[in-house]
Design a protein around this motif. Structure first.
Motif, PDB file in Angstrom:
ATOM      1  N   THR A 130       0.821  -1.206   0.000  1.00  0.00           N
ATOM      2  CA  THR A 130       0.000   0.000   0.000  1.00  0.00           C
ATOM      3  C   THR A 130       0.855   1.256   0.000  1.00  0.00           C
ATOM      4  O   THR A 130       0.585   2.211  -0.737  1.00  0.00           O
ATOM      5  CB  THR A 130      -0.934   0.013   1.230  1.00  0.00           C
ATOM      6  OG1 THR A 130      -1.760  -1.154   1.197  1.00  0.00           O
ATOM      7  CG2 THR A 130      -1.813   1.250   1.243  1.00  0.00           C
ATOM      8  N   SER A 131       1.914   1.264   0.802  1.00  0.00           N
ATOM      9  CA  SER A 131       2.771   2.453   0.864  1.00  0.00           C
ATOM     10  C   SER A 131       3.501   2.663  -0.463  1.00  0.00           C
ATOM     11  O   SER A 131       3.675   3.800  -0.910  1.00  0.00           O
ATOM     12  CB  SER A 131       3.768   2.345   2.020  1.00  0.00           C
ATOM     13  OG  SER A 131       4.724   1.338   1.783  1.00  0.00           O
ATOM     14  N   TRP A 132       3.914   1.573  -1.126  1.00  0.00           N
ATOM     15  CA  TRP A 132       4.592   1.705  -2.427  1.00  0.00           C
ATOM     16  C   TRP A 132       3.629   2.249  -3.485  1.00  0.00           C
ATOM     17  O   TRP A 132       4.010   3.081  -4.302  1.00  0.00           O
ATOM     18  CB  TRP A 132       5.142   0.354  -2.874  1.00  0.00           C
ATOM     19  CG  TRP A 132       6.220  -0.190  -1.986  1.00  0.00           C
ATOM     20  CD1 TRP A 132       7.043   0.518  -1.152  1.00  0.00           C
ATOM     21  CD2 TRP A 132       6.575  -1.574  -1.831  1.00  0.00           C
ATOM     22  NE1 TRP A 132       7.894  -0.326  -0.485  1.00  0.00           N
ATOM     23  CE2 TRP A 132       7.638  -1.617  -0.871  1.00  0.00           C
ATOM     24  CE3 TRP A 132       6.132  -2.765  -2.378  1.00  0.00           C
ATOM     25  CZ2 TRP A 132       8.228  -2.809  -0.481  1.00  0.00           C
ATOM     26  CZ3 TRP A 132       6.726  -3.960  -1.996  1.00  0.00           C
ATOM     27  CH2 TRP A 132       7.761  -3.977  -1.057  1.00  0.00           C
ATOM     28  N   ILE A 133       2.392   1.763  -3.469  1.00  0.00           N
ATOM     29  CA  ILE A 133       1.391   2.257  -4.433  1.00  0.00           C
ATOM     30  C   ILE A 133       1.182   3.751  -4.242  1.00  0.00           C
ATOM     31  O   ILE A 133       1.151   4.531  -5.199  1.00  0.00           O
ATOM     32  CB  ILE A 133       0.053   1.499  -4.264  1.00  0.00           C
ATOM     33  CG1 ILE A 133       0.218   0.027  -4.661  1.00  0.00           C
ATOM     34  CG2 ILE A 133      -1.041   2.148  -5.111  1.00  0.00           C
ATOM     35  CD1 ILE A 133      -0.962  -0.848  -4.279  1.00  0.00           C
ATOM     36  N   VAL A 140       1.711  12.671  -4.772  1.00  0.00           N
ATOM     37  CA  VAL A 140       1.247  14.010  -5.120  1.00  0.00           C
ATOM     38  C   VAL A 140       2.443  14.833  -5.572  1.00  0.00           C
ATOM     39  O   VAL A 140       3.437  14.936  -4.865  1.00  0.00           O
ATOM     40  CB  VAL A 140       0.587  14.680  -3.903  1.00  0.00           C
ATOM     41  CG1 VAL A 140       0.066  16.038  -4.284  1.00  0.00           C
ATOM     42  CG2 VAL A 140      -0.543  13.806  -3.390  1.00  0.00           C
ATOM     43  N   ALA A 141       2.341  15.414  -6.734  1.00  0.00           N
ATOM     44  CA  ALA A 141       3.447  16.233  -7.234  1.00  0.00           C
ATOM     45  C   ALA A 141       3.645  17.440  -6.342  1.00  0.00           C
ATOM     46  O   ALA A 141       2.713  18.140  -6.009  1.00  0.00           O
ATOM     47  CB  ALA A 141       3.140  16.683  -8.662  1.00  0.00           C
ATOM     48  N   THR A 142       4.912  17.657  -5.963  1.00  0.00           N
ATOM     49  CA  THR A 142       5.183  18.776  -5.057  1.00  0.00           C
ATOM     50  C   THR A 142       5.043  20.114  -5.760  1.00  0.00           C
ATOM     51  O   THR A 142       4.823  21.128  -5.129  1.00  0.00           O
ATOM     52  CB  THR A 142       6.612  18.662  -4.501  1.00  0.00           C
ATOM     53  OG1 THR A 142       7.519  18.595  -5.598  1.00  0.00           O
ATOM     54  CG2 THR A 142       6.770  17.430  -3.655  1.00  0.00           C
ATOM     55  N   LEU A 187      -5.212  18.119  -1.926  1.00  0.00           N
ATOM     56  CA  LEU A 187      -4.465  17.690  -0.748  1.00  0.00           C
ATOM     57  C   LEU A 187      -3.138  18.432  -0.640  1.00  0.00           C
ATOM     58  O   LEU A 187      -2.749  18.890   0.442  1.00  0.00           O
ATOM     59  CB  LEU A 187      -4.215  16.171  -0.811  1.00  0.00           C
ATOM     60  CG  LEU A 187      -5.455  15.278  -0.833  1.00  0.00           C
ATOM     61  CD1 LEU A 187      -5.038  13.811  -0.934  1.00  0.00           C
ATOM     62  CD2 LEU A 187      -6.322  15.482   0.387  1.00  0.00           C
ATOM     63  N   THR A 188      -2.437  18.559  -1.764  1.00  0.00           N
ATOM     64  CA  THR A 188      -1.146  19.233  -1.754  1.00  0.00           C
ATOM     65  C   THR A 188      -1.274  20.684  -1.315  1.00  0.00           C
ATOM     66  O   THR A 188      -0.532  21.171  -0.452  1.00  0.00           O
ATOM     67  CB  THR A 188      -0.506  19.199  -3.159  1.00  0.00           C
ATOM     68  OG1 THR A 188      -0.368  17.855  -3.567  1.00  0.00           O
ATOM     69  CG2 THR A 188       0.871  19.850  -3.143  1.00  0.00           C
ATOM     70  N   ILE A 256      -1.140   9.128   3.498  1.00  0.00           N
ATOM     71  CA  ILE A 256      -0.546   9.471   2.203  1.00  0.00           C
ATOM     72  C   ILE A 256       0.716  10.280   2.429  1.00  0.00           C
ATOM     73  O   ILE A 256       0.857  10.957   3.455  1.00  0.00           O
ATOM     74  CB  ILE A 256      -1.571  10.248   1.338  1.00  0.00           C
ATOM     75  CG1 ILE A 256      -1.113  10.375  -0.106  1.00  0.00           C
ATOM     76  CG2 ILE A 256      -1.862  11.622   1.935  1.00  0.00           C
ATOM     77  CD1 ILE A 256      -2.211  10.862  -1.038  1.00  0.00           C
ATOM     78  N   LYS A 257       1.636  10.204   1.481  1.00  0.00           N
ATOM     79  CA  LYS A 257       2.865  11.001   1.546  1.00  0.00           C
ATOM     80  C   LYS A 257       2.691  12.210   0.648  1.00  0.00           C
ATOM     81  O   LYS A 257       2.421  12.073  -0.547  1.00  0.00           O
ATOM     82  CB  LYS A 257       4.066  10.162   1.121  1.00  0.00           C
ATOM     83  CG  LYS A 257       5.412  10.867   1.334  1.00  0.00           C
ATOM     84  CD  LYS A 257       6.554   9.995   0.830  1.00  0.00           C
ATOM     85  CE  LYS A 257       6.842   8.825   1.752  1.00  0.00           C
ATOM     86  NZ  LYS A 257       7.416   9.232   3.055  1.00  0.00           N
ATOM     87  N   ILE A 258       2.842  13.403   1.213  1.00  0.00           N
ATOM     88  CA  ILE A 258       2.693  14.648   0.459  1.00  0.00           C
ATOM     89  C   ILE A 258       3.934  15.496   0.667  1.00  0.00           C
ATOM     90  O   ILE A 258       4.294  15.804   1.807  1.00  0.00           O
ATOM     91  CB  ILE A 258       1.436  15.439   0.895  1.00  0.00           C
ATOM     92  CG1 ILE A 258       0.162  14.612   0.629  1.00  0.00           C
ATOM     93  CG2 ILE A 258       1.359  16.777   0.165  1.00  0.00           C
ATOM     94  CD1 ILE A 258      -1.110  15.281   1.072  1.00  0.00           C
TER      95      ILE A 258
END
Length: 561
Positions: A130-133, A140-142, A187-188, A256-258
């Motif tokens: 899940t984390s890799w996906i 999210v593009a920075t 989100l970003t 999620i990683k943002i």
């Protein structure tokens, strides 16, 4: 499927009694081995070890450092999430990481997408996949575009059909790349602007998206009405909600990683006249300080509060409306006293931030775990310190009082306007005055005021009429002016950046205990405390105005002064 179940029983991972429990569950769409893992009858580690041995499959826990997902951009992230699989790549054979090698749809799908390639399976834990996906397919593009307008225009034709109750159709629309990009953009931007909440609200003519920044809502975008269902369905899929259920409220969670930061989002979905309203609470541990020294305490109050939280027993209450920072203050107090020789247990609804070295319990009303019965179990766990998210009823209050009287330090919150009002509220709940006076050691009321932007704040001297109307206890001069918001790019033209607390601390002295025993009103308690040096909320607010930290309007807004 029967083969793996029989193997589990044969190896002693699953008893025949447990197998009988899950067989008649009525979940015919869920494989028995998945149900056994989900219900905790078989651990995921044992399942993977067994399958690796039986099918001669390798296991991985980390991706190659040079991993590139460019060859798999046509694969729906939704499919990868639902089937817990992740494409690794390879020259001749295509390696695919799976959590369940018995999900044959995964192998068939990749064979169809990559004809002529041999499919080789590898195993990994579900949380890893899940984390890799989310990192490589939902990342999210920075450098997201500042304006949502161009993206919204591009989406205008994506969902132009009238949506019915077809859940599969909703899933297809929600997995469209433009929809994913738009939601990720929301989100970003919310995280970049330091928002605490994202509101996605259906209106008659459009979809309104607002961010709550420093406690105040700001409009961010108004996407067209025809993509409403797609956007909301995308959020519900990410939060693992039932997208076919649109008549009842639902709750979920997204991790999620943002912009390189791990973000938790607590999601709430509520049916309204124009569709489902979604609110996402952003929980970013990196943006929160759990230190008493950074919350805005006046020096005297901070020292008094630290003395209270180091007491061996008693109850400390923190009061204020929703969103006034009570939980942050209590977490900071727990962090301050957290040590190897203290057992600290919390019961919260919900657990907002995970604290190292502290046992945190989340209320689960559906499973029958409430504050009162959860608290009964907690006191049997030999704790030194207990945090109760909120005292809501007589039963919880009674257990908290008894815990304090039997040698525990108890923290909790109440919804009252000031510190003295907490005593009245506890008596109204049904707590006896003599028990309350014996257990209470301190009550603190607090609010959050916005901090003036240091770049653009401007000095001014208020008109005499304003000084008189607000009964300001000080006089501004040219040498010592006060400040007001102006607005610039640094603060998104709001005039404010961040928030800080204003506090009112009422120590429960022997004199205060006597007043509680005599059932005196909160007004008399407040008057006594002020006469003995208590700083009121508005007085702490005025002190922060004089220091140039906040504005007159902010103190008036939050304290009602």
């Amino acid at each position: 499927m029967a083969g793996i179940i029989e193997l589990m029983v044969e190896r002693g991972l699953l008893s025949t009694v447990d197998l009988k429990k899950i067989k008649p569950s009525g979940r015919e769409r869920e494989a028995l081995h998945r149900l056994a893992i989900r219900t905790g009858l078989v651990s995921e580690e044992d399942f993977l070890a067994l399958v690796a041995e039986e099918l001669k499959l390798g296991q991985i826990s980390e991706l190659p450092t040079d991993y590139d997902h460019a060859a798999f951009t046509d694969i729906s992230p939704l499919f990868l999430e639902e089937h817990r699989c992740f494409p690794l790549g390879g020259a001749e054979a295509l390696a695919v990481v799976v959590n369940d090698p018995y999900d044959h749809l995964v192998t068939e799908t990749f064979r169809r997408l990559f004809p002529g390639r041999r499919i080789e399976l590898l195993l990994a834990r579900e949380e890893k996949i899940t984390s890799w996906i989310r990192e490589h397919f939902l990342a999210v593009a920075t450098g997201a575009d500042d304006a949502a307008g161009s993206e919204v225009d591009a989406l205008a034709g994506v969902a132009g059909v009238e949506l019915g109750d077809d859940a599969d159709h909703l899933r297809d629309l929600a997995s469209e790349a433009p929809i994913i990009k738009l939601v990720n953009q929301f989100l970003t931007k919310a995280v970049e602007e330091g928002a605490s909440d994202i509101h996605i609200e259906p209106q008659a003519e459009n979809l309104q998206v607002r961010f709550r920044v420093d406690g105040v809502l700001r409009e961010h975008a108004t996407p067209p009405k025809n993509i409403q269902s797609s956007v909301i369905s995308r959020v519900k899929i990410m939060a693992r909600m039932d997208i076919a259920e649109r008549r009842l409220p639902q709750d979920g969670r997204i991790r999620i990683k943002i912009s390189g930061k791990d973000i938790d989002l607590r999601v709430s979905c509520l049916p309204t006249v124009y569709g489902e309203s979604v609110v996402m609470r952003i929980l970013d541990r990196n943006s929160i300080s759990f230190s008493l020294g950074t919350l805005g305490f006046p020096e005297v109050e901070r020292r008094r509060f630290e003395e209270m939280i180091h007491l061996p027993y008693g109850i400390i209450l923190v009061t204020g409306p929703t969103g006034s920072g009570k939980t942050t203050t209590l977490y900071a107090a727990l962090n301050t006293i957290n040590a190897i020789d203290k057992k600290i247990i919390t019961i919260e609804d919900p657990v907002e931030y995970e604290l190292n070295g502290i046992n945190q319990v989340q209320v689960n009303s559906k499973a029958g775990l409430g504050f009162s019965n959860g608290l009964r179990s907690i006191v049997r766990q030999d704790p030194d310190v207990i945090l109760i998210g909120e005292i809501r009823d007589r039963e919880t209050a009674d257990i908290a009082i008894q815990s304090a009287l039997t040698g525990h330090l108890v923290f909790s919150t109440l919804h009252t306007n000031d510190s003295a009002g907490a005593v009245t509220r506890m008596v109204e709940i049904g707590v006896e005055g003599y028990l309350l006076s014996s257990s209470l050691v301190g009550i603190m009321a607090q609010r959050l005021v916005r901090v003036l932007c240091p770049v653009c704040k401007e000095a001014f001297i208020p008109e005499p009429a304003l000084v008189e109307r607000l009964q300001l206890p000080f006089e501004a001069t040219k040498e010592e002016p006060i400040y007001r918001p102006k607005g610039c790019k640094e603060c998104a033209f709001s005039g404010f950046r961040g928030r800080v607390g204003i506090f009112e601390l009422l120590p429960v002295t022997d004199a205060v205990r006597s007043l509680i025993l005599e059932s005196q009103s909160s007004l008399l308690l407040r008057e006594h405390a002020v006469n003995n040096g208590m700083t009121l909320l508005r007085e702490d607010g005025w002190a922060k105005v004089r220091a140039g930290i906040t504005s007159l309007e902010e103190v008036v807004r939050v304290s009602g002064a």
